[in-house]
Write a protein that holds these residues in place. Sequence first.
Motif, PDB file in Angstrom:
ATOM      1  N   ILE A 238      -4.975  40.025  55.636  1.00 22.89           N
ATOM      2  CA  ILE A 238      -3.990  41.366  56.204  1.00 22.89           C
ATOM      3  C   ILE A 238      -3.815  41.246  57.610  1.00 22.89           C
ATOM      4  O   ILE A 238      -2.703  41.421  58.055  1.00 22.89           O
ATOM      5  CB  ILE A 238      -4.868  42.322  56.518  1.00 22.89           C
ATOM      6  CG1 ILE A 238      -4.893  43.317  54.438  1.00 22.89           C
ATOM      7  CG2 ILE A 238      -4.819  43.863  57.112  1.00 22.89           C
ATOM      8  CD1 ILE A 238      -6.442  43.900  54.158  1.00 22.89           C
ATOM      9  N   GLU A 239      -5.246  40.167  58.394  1.00 25.81           N
ATOM     10  CA  GLU A 239      -4.562  39.907  59.409  1.00 25.81           C
ATOM     11  C   GLU A 239      -3.462  40.093  59.913  1.00 25.81           C
ATOM     12  O   GLU A 239      -2.517  39.475  61.335  1.00 25.81           O
ATOM     13  CB  GLU A 239      -5.965  39.033  60.458  1.00 25.81           C
ATOM     14  CG  GLU A 239      -6.879  40.496  60.921  1.00 25.81           C
ATOM     15  CD  GLU A 239      -8.457  39.667  60.842  1.00 25.81           C
ATOM     16  OE1 GLU A 239      -8.709  38.210  61.303  1.00 25.81           O
ATOM     17  OE2 GLU A 239      -9.084  40.494  61.218  1.00 25.81           O
ATOM     18  N   ARG A 240      -2.975  38.139  59.144  1.00 23.42           N
ATOM     19  CA  ARG A 240      -1.715  37.812  59.555  1.00 23.42           C
ATOM     20  C   ARG A 240      -0.124  39.006  58.976  1.00 23.42           C
ATOM     21  O   ARG A 240       0.530  38.008  60.113  1.00 23.42           O
ATOM     22  CB  ARG A 240      -1.361  36.388  57.948  1.00 23.42           C
ATOM     23  CG  ARG A 240      -2.727  35.699  58.029  1.00 23.42           C
ATOM     24  CD  ARG A 240      -2.555  34.814  56.562  1.00 23.42           C
ATOM     25  NE  ARG A 240      -1.098  34.135  56.665  1.00 23.42           N
ATOM     26  CZ  ARG A 240      -0.202  33.904  55.433  1.00 23.42           C
ATOM     27  NH1 ARG A 240      -0.857  33.646  54.314  1.00 23.42           N
ATOM     28  NH2 ARG A 240       0.552  32.489  55.816  1.00 23.42           N
TER      29      ARG A 240
ATOM     30  N   VAL B  22      -1.766  41.475  49.472  1.00 22.29           N
ATOM     31  CA  VAL B  22      -0.635  41.185  48.858  1.00 22.29           C
ATOM     32  C   VAL B  22       0.242  41.496  49.027  1.00 22.29           C
ATOM     33  O   VAL B  22       2.071  41.384  49.323  1.00 22.29           O
ATOM     34  CB  VAL B  22      -0.429  40.412  47.591  1.00 22.29           C
ATOM     35  CG1 VAL B  22       0.619  39.571  47.547  1.00 22.29           C
ATOM     36  CG2 VAL B  22      -1.603  39.999  47.466  1.00 22.29           C
ATOM     37  N   ALA B  23       0.752  42.565  48.597  1.00 25.83           N
ATOM     38  CA  ALA B  23       1.942  43.872  48.686  1.00 25.83           C
ATOM     39  C   ALA B  23       2.096  44.294  50.233  1.00 25.83           C
ATOM     40  O   ALA B  23       3.756  44.390  50.794  1.00 25.83           O
ATOM     41  CB  ALA B  23       1.593  45.314  48.033  1.00 25.83           C
ATOM     42  N   ILE B  24       0.929  43.998  51.023  1.00 22.00           N
ATOM     43  CA  ILE B  24       1.368  44.743  52.814  1.00 22.00           C
ATOM     44  C   ILE B  24       1.837  42.836  52.681  1.00 22.00           C
ATOM     45  O   ILE B  24       3.254  43.624  53.759  1.00 22.00           O
ATOM     46  CB  ILE B  24       0.396  44.590  53.153  1.00 22.00           C
ATOM     47  CG1 ILE B  24      -0.674  45.667  52.989  1.00 22.00           C
ATOM     48  CG2 ILE B  24       0.041  44.478  55.221  1.00 22.00           C
ATOM     49  CD1 ILE B  24      -1.978  45.607  53.529  1.00 22.00           C
TER      50      ILE B  24
ATOM     51  N   PRO C  23      12.081  40.129  58.448  1.00 19.28           N
ATOM     52  CA  PRO C  23      12.297  38.960  58.209  1.00 19.28           C
ATOM     53  C   PRO C  23      11.753  38.177  59.335  1.00 19.28           C
ATOM     54  O   PRO C  23      11.499  36.994  58.675  1.00 19.28           O
ATOM     55  CB  PRO C  23      13.834  38.979  57.506  1.00 19.28           C
ATOM     56  CG  PRO C  23      13.942  41.156  58.283  1.00 19.28           C
ATOM     57  CD  PRO C  23      13.150  41.704  58.241  1.00 19.28           C
ATOM     58  N   GLU C  24      12.931  38.171  60.421  1.00 20.84           N
ATOM     59  CA  GLU C  24      12.765  37.111  61.270  1.00 20.84           C
ATOM     60  C   GLU C  24      11.059  37.493  61.906  1.00 20.84           C
ATOM     61  O   GLU C  24      11.025  36.121  62.066  1.00 20.84           O
ATOM     62  CB  GLU C  24      13.631  37.715  62.427  1.00 20.84           C
ATOM     63  CG  GLU C  24      15.021  37.991  61.725  1.00 20.84           C
ATOM     64  CD  GLU C  24      15.403  36.143  61.388  1.00 20.84           C
ATOM     65  OE1 GLU C  24      14.943  34.988  62.592  1.00 20.84           O
ATOM     66  OE2 GLU C  24      16.371  36.259  60.644  1.00 20.84           O
ATOM     67  N   LEU C  25      10.588  38.009  61.654  1.00 18.75           N
ATOM     68  CA  LEU C  25       8.708  37.802  62.672  1.00 18.75           C
ATOM     69  C   LEU C  25       8.118  37.078  61.605  1.00 18.75           C
ATOM     70  O   LEU C  25       7.451  36.788  61.527  1.00 18.75           O
ATOM     71  CB  LEU C  25       8.540  39.192  63.110  1.00 18.75           C
ATOM     72  CG  LEU C  25       7.493  39.303  63.866  1.00 18.75           C
ATOM     73  CD1 LEU C  25       7.650  38.982  64.946  1.00 18.75           C
ATOM     74  CD2 LEU C  25       7.118  41.274  63.458  1.00 18.75           C
ATOM     75  N   PHE C  26       8.659  37.633  60.154  1.00 16.33           N
ATOM     76  CA  PHE C  26       7.710  36.149  59.473  1.00 16.33           C
ATOM     77  C   PHE C  26       8.254  35.949  57.953  1.00 16.33           C
ATOM     78  O   PHE C  26       8.311  35.846  57.024  1.00 16.33           O
ATOM     79  CB  PHE C  26       6.773  37.512  58.339  1.00 16.33           C
ATOM     80  CG  PHE C  26       6.175  39.041  59.240  1.00 16.33           C
ATOM     81  CD1 PHE C  26       4.808  38.657  59.166  1.00 16.33           C
ATOM     82  CD2 PHE C  26       6.485  40.394  59.110  1.00 16.33           C
ATOM     83  CE1 PHE C  26       3.973  39.482  60.347  1.00 16.33           C
ATOM     84  CE2 PHE C  26       5.395  40.772  60.095  1.00 16.33           C
ATOM     85  CZ  PHE C  26       4.378  40.763  60.672  1.00 16.33           C
ATOM     86  N   LYS C  27       8.747  35.329  58.767  1.00 15.47           N
ATOM     87  CA  LYS C  27      10.289  34.379  57.611  1.00 15.47           C
ATOM     88  C   LYS C  27       9.199  33.042  57.583  1.00 15.47           C
ATOM     89  O   LYS C  27       9.458  31.904  56.439  1.00 15.47           O
ATOM     90  CB  LYS C  27      10.842  33.584  58.730  1.00 15.47           C
ATOM     91  CG  LYS C  27      10.679  32.894  60.400  1.00 15.47           C
ATOM     92  CD  LYS C  27      12.048  32.079  61.109  1.00 15.47           C
ATOM     93  CE  LYS C  27      11.808  31.658  61.901  1.00 15.47           C
ATOM     94  NZ  LYS C  27      12.645  31.770  63.276  1.00 15.47           N
ATOM     95  N   ASP C  28       8.217  33.231  58.118  1.00 14.37           N
ATOM     96  CA  ASP C  28       6.245  31.664  57.451  1.00 14.37           C
ATOM     97  C   ASP C  28       5.805  32.068  56.902  1.00 14.37           C
ATOM     98  O   ASP C  28       5.345  31.369  56.539  1.00 14.37           O
ATOM     99  CB  ASP C  28       6.603  31.316  58.900  1.00 14.37           C
ATOM    100  CG  ASP C  28       7.237  30.443  59.581  1.00 14.37           C
ATOM    101  OD1 ASP C  28       8.454  29.764  59.314  1.00 14.37           O
ATOM    102  OD2 ASP C  28       7.202  30.227  61.006  1.00 14.37           O
TER     103      ASP C  28
END
Length: 378
Positions: A189-191, A331-333, A342-347
């Motif tokens: 979640i912290e990721r 996982v849903a989060i 999408p850009e913020l979490f591309k990795d």
Amino acid sequence: MPLPRLLFGAALALAAFLPLPSHAADTITVTDIAGRKVEVKAPVEKVILGEGRQMYFVAALDTDQPFKRVVGWRDDLQKADLDGYRDYLAKYPQIDKIPTFGGFKEGTFDVEQAVSLRPDAIILNIEAKTATDDAKLIEKLARIGIPVVFVDFREKPFENTDASMRLIGKLFGKETRAEEFIAFRKEQIERVTQTLAKANPAQPLVMMERAGGYSDDCCMSFGNENFGKFVEVAGGRNLAAKIIPGTFGVVNPEQIIAANPDHVIVTGSNWELYVPGGAWVGVGSGADKAKARAKLAGLMKRAAYTGVKAVKDNKVHAIWHQFYNSPYQFVAIQAMAKWLHPELFKDLDPEATMKTLYERFLPVPYKTGYWVSLTDKE
């Protein structure tokens, strides 16, 4: 509805002739999610699950032998998550012989059958408490030596998931395992939350539709809890937050059109045993993603989504409904955060997170299929 006195009289008589559990156990006092102090002989060796989907947390603790304590369960897992049930059935064919029960909430729980199984405890979801209180079932079960404990992964999952896992860890003698799961959940979640806190991005508006296509009604949704809360944690604004006062409710088509959401996310599962051939989106373990996308696209043709920005921009997604009632919400989060930013979490790779969850905590093989977007290529 209260059960007849004769039924409980028969149950009490039956209990008198049944042998007590033979295993050595200490009596411990636990505090359940309802705030009740409950005495239980632990570690429990025989348990009745008030909902079959409680196997989601049982399997994460008793990974080597997930059914070793289960002497009875509600008959909902197969109906609510047919694909997941089949995964477990393939590895543990004996599960189709486990005695099944109706629900406490519906007043169809068979007390005499429960007594005959001599469980060390019955685990119920918190939403069953009103019905059990009305029927005074907890007191009646206590008279025949069967304690009831309440857990919650559905009504207030962010408040109660860790506490529920710790509670079951104590009952099962798996405290260390429970803490390992809790730490993994927190880390995942912290990721999302730590990245959002640093970036402070704009929050897209999300229409979260609960079980779209399950019925002809449109549209069930979530208030400030459950998937509604997941939206906020993932960096979005929940369209229904100010419309639905509780956890679950309905949003009118006119309200959706007027709000003009940036994203639409529909929950789904394989509900073939509930609604054969229904319009629901069958995401879940090993789901056919092409078929799921086609059904998702069909749901967007309903009047509630006429001219909505999310549909025009193809920002429409479906996600496994059972995330709403299991400790796997993290996982849903992650999946939702990747859609919304999408850009913020591309990795960030929620698929890898789900696979790791299976490899570390669950006894059956992982199969992809738990979510899908209209823009997916595969």
